[in-house]
Design an enzyme around this catalytic site. Structure first.
Site, PDB file in Angstrom:
ATOM      1  N   GLY A 139      -4.493  -4.403  -3.696  1.00  0.00           N
ATOM      2  CA  GLY A 139      -5.485  -3.357  -3.949  1.00  0.00           C
ATOM      3  C   GLY A 139      -4.723  -2.130  -4.376  1.00  0.00           C
ATOM      4  N   HIS A 140      -4.744  -1.827  -5.661  1.00  0.00           N
ATOM      5  CA  HIS A 140      -3.976  -0.703  -6.188  1.00  0.00           C
ATOM      6  C   HIS A 140      -4.931   0.396  -6.642  1.00  0.00           C
ATOM      7  CE1 HIS A 140      -0.462  -3.645  -7.259  1.00  0.00           C
ATOM      8  NE2 HIS A 140      -0.719  -3.583  -5.974  1.00  0.00           N
ATOM      9  N   ASP A 172       0.808  -1.223   0.000  1.00  0.00           N
ATOM     10  CA  ASP A 172       0.000   0.000   0.000  1.00  0.00           C
ATOM     11  C   ASP A 172       0.842   1.275   0.000  1.00  0.00           C
ATOM     12  OD1 ASP A 172      -2.265  -1.634   0.099  1.00  0.00           O
ATOM     13  OD2 ASP A 172      -2.170  -1.735   2.287  1.00  0.00           O
ATOM     14  N   GLN A 211       1.873  -6.249  -3.095  1.00  0.00           N
ATOM     15  CA  GLN A 211       2.346  -6.321  -1.707  1.00  0.00           C
ATOM     16  C   GLN A 211       3.652  -5.526  -1.520  1.00  0.00           C
ATOM     17  OE1 GLN A 211       1.362  -9.580  -3.320  1.00  0.00           O
ATOM     18  NE2 GLN A 211      -0.586  -8.654  -2.817  1.00  0.00           N
ATOM     19  N   ARG A 217       2.699 -29.344  -6.052  1.00  0.00           N
ATOM     20  CA  ARG A 217       2.486 -29.911  -7.392  1.00  0.00           C
ATOM     21  C   ARG A 217       1.093 -30.507  -7.583  1.00  0.00           C
ATOM     22  NH1 ARG A 217       8.290 -32.585  -6.838  1.00  0.00           N
ATOM     23  NH2 ARG A 217       7.323 -32.866  -4.816  1.00  0.00           N
ATOM     24  N   THR A 276       2.941 -12.613   2.915  1.00  0.00           N
ATOM     25  CA  THR A 276       2.128 -13.235   1.886  1.00  0.00           C
ATOM     26  C   THR A 276       2.910 -14.440   1.349  1.00  0.00           C
ATOM     27  OG1 THR A 276       0.730 -12.808  -0.036  1.00  0.00           O
ATOM     28  CG2 THR A 276       2.925 -11.794  -0.073  1.00  0.00           C
ATOM     29  N   LEU A 284       3.958  12.393   0.740  1.00  0.00           N
ATOM     30  CA  LEU A 284       4.636  13.408   1.552  1.00  0.00           C
ATOM     31  C   LEU A 284       3.628  14.444   2.052  1.00  0.00           C
ATOM     32  CD1 LEU A 284       7.449  14.357   2.538  1.00  0.00           C
ATOM     33  CD2 LEU A 284       7.553  15.820   0.515  1.00  0.00           C
ATOM     34  N   LYS A 308       1.892   1.928  -5.150  1.00  0.00           N
ATOM     35  CA  LYS A 308       2.446   1.306  -6.364  1.00  0.00           C
ATOM     36  C   LYS A 308       1.549   1.549  -7.574  1.00  0.00           C
ATOM     37  CE  LYS A 308       2.371  -2.644  -4.223  1.00  0.00           C
ATOM     38  NZ  LYS A 308       2.068  -2.227  -2.855  1.00  0.00           N
TER      39      LYS A 308
HETATM   40  P1  GDP Z   1      -0.722   0.217  -3.587  1.00  0.00           P
HETATM   41  O1  GDP Z   1      -1.356  -1.024  -3.064  1.00  0.00           O
HETATM   42  O2  GDP Z   1       0.743   0.274  -3.311  1.00  0.00           O
HETATM   43  O3  GDP Z   1      -1.034   0.501  -5.014  1.00  0.00           O
HETATM   44  O4  GDP Z   1      -1.353   1.414  -2.737  1.00  0.00           O
HETATM   45  P2  GDP Z   1      -2.915   1.628  -2.368  1.00  0.00           P
HETATM   46  O5  GDP Z   1      -3.627   2.057  -3.588  1.00  0.00           O
HETATM   47  O6  GDP Z   1      -3.422   0.449  -1.634  1.00  0.00           O
HETATM   48  O7  GDP Z   1      -2.795   2.784  -1.305  1.00  0.00           O
HETATM   49  C1  GDP Z   1      -2.192   3.997  -1.611  1.00  0.00           C
HETATM   50  C2  GDP Z   1      -3.229   5.134  -1.460  1.00  0.00           C
HETATM   51  O8  GDP Z   1      -2.567   6.359  -1.446  1.00  0.00           O
HETATM   52  C3  GDP Z   1      -4.215   5.214  -2.588  1.00  0.00           C
HETATM   53  O9  GDP Z   1      -5.448   5.662  -2.075  1.00  0.00           O
HETATM   54  C4  GDP Z   1      -3.613   6.266  -3.523  1.00  0.00           C
HETATM   55  O10 GDP Z   1      -4.596   6.949  -4.293  1.00  0.00           O
HETATM   56  C5  GDP Z   1      -2.999   7.186  -2.527  1.00  0.00           C
HETATM   57  N1  GDP Z   1      -1.790   7.893  -2.959  1.00  0.00           N
HETATM   58  C6  GDP Z   1      -0.770   7.434  -3.749  1.00  0.00           C
HETATM   59  N2  GDP Z   1       0.214   8.358  -3.804  1.00  0.00           N
HETATM   60  C7  GDP Z   1      -0.187   9.408  -3.036  1.00  0.00           C
HETATM   61  C8  GDP Z   1       0.418  10.654  -2.660  1.00  0.00           C
HETATM   62  O11 GDP Z   1       1.538  10.990  -3.027  1.00  0.00           O
HETATM   63  N3  GDP Z   1      -0.322  11.456  -1.814  1.00  0.00           N
HETATM   64  C9  GDP Z   1      -1.558  11.109  -1.362  1.00  0.00           C
HETATM   65  N4  GDP Z   1      -2.193  11.944  -0.537  1.00  0.00           N
HETATM   66  N5  GDP Z   1      -2.137   9.937  -1.698  1.00  0.00           N
HETATM   67  C10 GDP Z   1      -1.460   9.106  -2.503  1.00  0.00           C
HETATM   68  P1  IMO Z   2      -0.973  -4.271  -2.135  1.00  0.00           P
HETATM   69  O1  IMO Z   2      -0.506  -4.821  -3.457  1.00  0.00           O
HETATM   70  C1  IMO Z   2      -1.048  -4.722   2.183  1.00  0.00           C
HETATM   71  C2  IMO Z   2      -1.176  -8.808   3.720  1.00  0.00           C
HETATM   72  C3  IMO Z   2      -2.444  -9.272   4.422  1.00  0.00           C
HETATM   73  C4  IMO Z   2      -1.847 -10.250   5.429  1.00  0.00           C
HETATM   74  C5  IMO Z   2      -0.708 -10.895   4.636  1.00  0.00           C
HETATM   75  C6  IMO Z   2      -1.073 -12.246   4.006  1.00  0.00           C
HETATM   76  O2  IMO Z   2      -2.239  -3.503  -2.206  1.00  0.00           O
HETATM   77  O3  IMO Z   2       0.132  -3.515  -1.489  1.00  0.00           O
HETATM   78  P2  IMO Z   2      -2.550 -12.939   1.912  1.00  0.00           P
HETATM   79  O4  IMO Z   2      -4.008 -12.746   1.634  1.00  0.00           O
HETATM   80  O5  IMO Z   2      -1.644 -12.329   0.908  1.00  0.00           O
HETATM   81  O6  IMO Z   2      -2.196 -14.368   2.202  1.00  0.00           O
HETATM   82  O7  IMO Z   2      -2.310 -12.166   3.312  1.00  0.00           O
HETATM   83  O8  IMO Z   2      -0.367  -9.985   3.616  1.00  0.00           O
HETATM   84  N1  IMO Z   2      -1.378  -8.287   2.369  1.00  0.00           N
HETATM   85  C7  IMO Z   2      -1.298  -6.986   2.051  1.00  0.00           C
HETATM   86  N2  IMO Z   2      -1.099  -5.898   2.835  1.00  0.00           N
HETATM   87  N3  IMO Z   2      -1.169  -4.572   0.853  1.00  0.00           N
HETATM   88  C8  IMO Z   2      -1.332  -5.653   0.063  1.00  0.00           C
HETATM   89  O9  IMO Z   2      -1.319  -5.584  -1.293  1.00  0.00           O
HETATM   90  C9  IMO Z   2      -1.457  -6.934   0.657  1.00  0.00           C
HETATM   91  N4  IMO Z   2      -1.656  -8.186   0.180  1.00  0.00           N
HETATM   92  C10 IMO Z   2      -1.582  -9.004   1.236  1.00  0.00           C
HETATM   93  O10 IMO Z   2      -3.096  -8.197   5.046  1.00  0.00           O
HETATM   94  O11 IMO Z   2      -1.266  -9.547   6.493  1.00  0.00           O
HETATM   95 MG    MG Z   3      -2.886  -1.630  -1.807  1.00  0.00          MG
END
Ligand code: GDP
Ligand code: IMO
Ligand code: MG
Length: 427
Positions: A40-41, A13, A223, A142, A238, A331, A16
């Site tokens: 979750g991106h 999170d 992740q 396997r 994970t 930031l 990415k």
């Molecule tokens: P990911 O899993 O690494 O793709 O990240 P997530 O989407 O789960 O969480 C990142 C959150 O931060 C999302 O809601 C993005 O829209 C938001 N985000 C990404 N870059 C920035 C930033 O520079 N500033 C702010 N305020 N939000 C950001």
């Molecule tokens: P993104 O790509 C944050 C965490 C779960 C749990 C552990 C194992 O959005 O950054 P799993 O279902 O993969 O077996 O769970 O990994 N986890 C994440 N935490 N961002 C993620 O993906 C995650 N995907 C899995 O919360 O602790």
């Molecule tokens: Mg995410």
């Protein structure tokens, strides 16, 4: 050589999705190499917000071919609903390629994930419940089902039988659940086959030919480094390799082809699920980071645990991934704090430790040693260059860079595509 890896430097999170989307306009292929719909991106384009789970974030860039590599685990029902959701919003998904060697998350893998977590009780990992761990376990044992198996009914039936043989014993005798019928699973999986067939390809060949032709390929990790099965905070991880090496095995591209490895690094730290987290905050600062940063899981809707920036972790990510650059995100969320603590080392059983301890016991005992940096109160969301940032924000970035071991080449100051300060070009 134009192959870049973009991965999470912390516990996921980090932003990415935004970073990948930003580069998506200039690259030819965006490839997911591990994980599945546990990711979750979030991508914000203008006033539109997209939450992607399985599909590479490059799917939103029209010129880019999105690829699901062999290292990914694919839940076909999620794949189809994510595709139709995007199609309804006018996104063209026809270029998608899926490796025939990617493993399928079957309905019984999802069941086993949920049942296992329940059985673990207090010791649970806090998984996303999407069947990720059991699917990778089947792959290693396997007895996994691959995308290509959907196109041979006889093989598929034999493989589902083999996979359910032991699982049904465990489900009925240990977990007190009903047995899962082979025929029902086969029927469900066959129902997806025709809908997915047009995307299935020899992605290893496609990607290597693309690299030979000097096309730009971006590998997008799910992740993060500390969730890596080998290099993360095991067992609270994970079941795949988000670290840079995973891009090679998960896409079938040799390490000599990778030219740049970019670590996405949040200006503070978050984590979802169970496991150690030295800089976690349980006070109003933690609450404020969660509120201002919108730190709620995109996949499960769980509140993310929040804490200050941890430079020990950033240094570790630089090392295990061979990072060439960082992309510092969020930031802007730190605007308004008078002082910002940054963890520079740990204290473990009375001793100062500069690097991440390999021992799980030591890491559980790690207490952050903080240095405090002066904050800023000016709005930075409109900043377009490093010099637009207030002096204290510049100094915060420089301090993080020095502690983390790789140059910070971009800074996120908001969720939108254009809310980014580019320092060194990635391409
Ligand atoms: P990911 O899993 O690494 O793709 O990240 P997530 O989407 O789960 O969480 C990142 C959150 O931060 C999302 O809601 C993005 O829209 C938001 N985000 C990404 N870059 C920035 C930033 O520079 N500033 C702010 N305020 N939000 C950001
Ligand atoms: P993104 O790509 C944050 C965490 C779960 C749990 C552990 C194992 O959005 O950054 P799993 O279902 O993969 O077996 O769970 O990994 N986890 C994440 N935490 N961002 C993620 O993906 C995650 N995907 C899995 O919360 O602790
Ligand atoms: Mg995410």
């Amino acid at each position: 050589m134009p192959a870049l890896v973009l991965l999470g430097a912390q516990w996921g999170d980090e932003g990415k999705g935004k970073a990948t989307d930003l580069l998506g306009g200039s690259v030819d292929y965006v490839v997911r190499y591990q994980g599945g719909n546990n990711a979750g991106h979030t991508v914000v384009v203008g006033d539109q917000k997209y939450a992607l789970h399985l599909l590479p974030s490059g799917i939103l860039s029209p010129g880019c071919t999105p690829v699901i590599g062999n290292g990914v685990v694919v839940d076909p029902s999620v794949l189809l609903s994510e595709l139709s959701g995007l199609n309804e919003r006018g996104v063209d998904t026809s270029k998608l390629l899926i490796s025939g060697n990617a493993h399928i998350i079957t309905p019984y893998n999802v069941t086993v994930d949920k049942v296992t977590e329940r059985f673990l009780g207090k010791r649970k990992i806090g998984t996303t419940g999407r069947g990720i761990g059991p699917t990778y376990a089947d792959k290693i044992n396997r007895v996994g089902i691959r995308v290509q198996d959907l196109y041979d009914e006889s093989i598929l039936t034999q493989k589902v039988e083999a996979a359910l043989d032991v699982k049904n014993q465990v489900l009925t005798k240990l977990y007190n659940r009903r047995a899962i019928a082979v025929g029902q699973v086969v029927e469900e999986l066959l129902g997806y086959a025709a809908q997915i067939e047009r995307y299935v390809a020899d992605t290893v060949l496609v990607l290597n030919q693309a690299l030979d032709d000097d096309k730009v390929v971006l590998f997008e990790g799910g992740q993060g480094t500390l969730l890596d099965i080998d290099h993360g905070t095991y067992p609270f991880v994970t079941s795949s390799n988000p670290t840079a090496g995973g891009a090679c095995t998960g896409a079938g591209v040799g390490p000599t082809k990778i030219s740049r490895v970019i670590g996405i690094l949040k200006a503070y730290t978050t984590r979802v699920g169970a496991g150690p987290f030295p800089t976690e905050l349980f006070d109003e600062d933690g609450e404020a980071l969660r509120r201002i940063g919108g730190e709620r899981g995109v996949t499960t809707g769980r509140d993310r645990r929040c804490g200050w920036f941890d430079a020990v972790i950033a240094r570790y990510a630089t090392r295990v991934n061979g990072l060439t650059d960082f992309f510092l995100t969020k930031l802007d969320v730190l605007t308004g704090w008078e002082q910002i603590p940054v963890c520079v080392a740990y204290e473990i059983d009375g001793k100062r430790v500069e690097e991440l301890p390999y021992s799980q016991t030591d890491f559980h005992h790690a207490k952050p040693v903080y240095e405090t940096l002066p904050g800023w109160s000016e709005d930075i969301t409109k900043a377009k260059s490093f010099s637009d940032l207030p002096k204290n924000a510049q100094n915060y970035v420089k301090a993080l860079e020095e502690m983390s071991g790789a140059p910070i080449s971009a800074i996120g100051v908001g969720p939108g595509r254009d809310e980014t300060i580019e320092i060194n070009s990635f391409l």
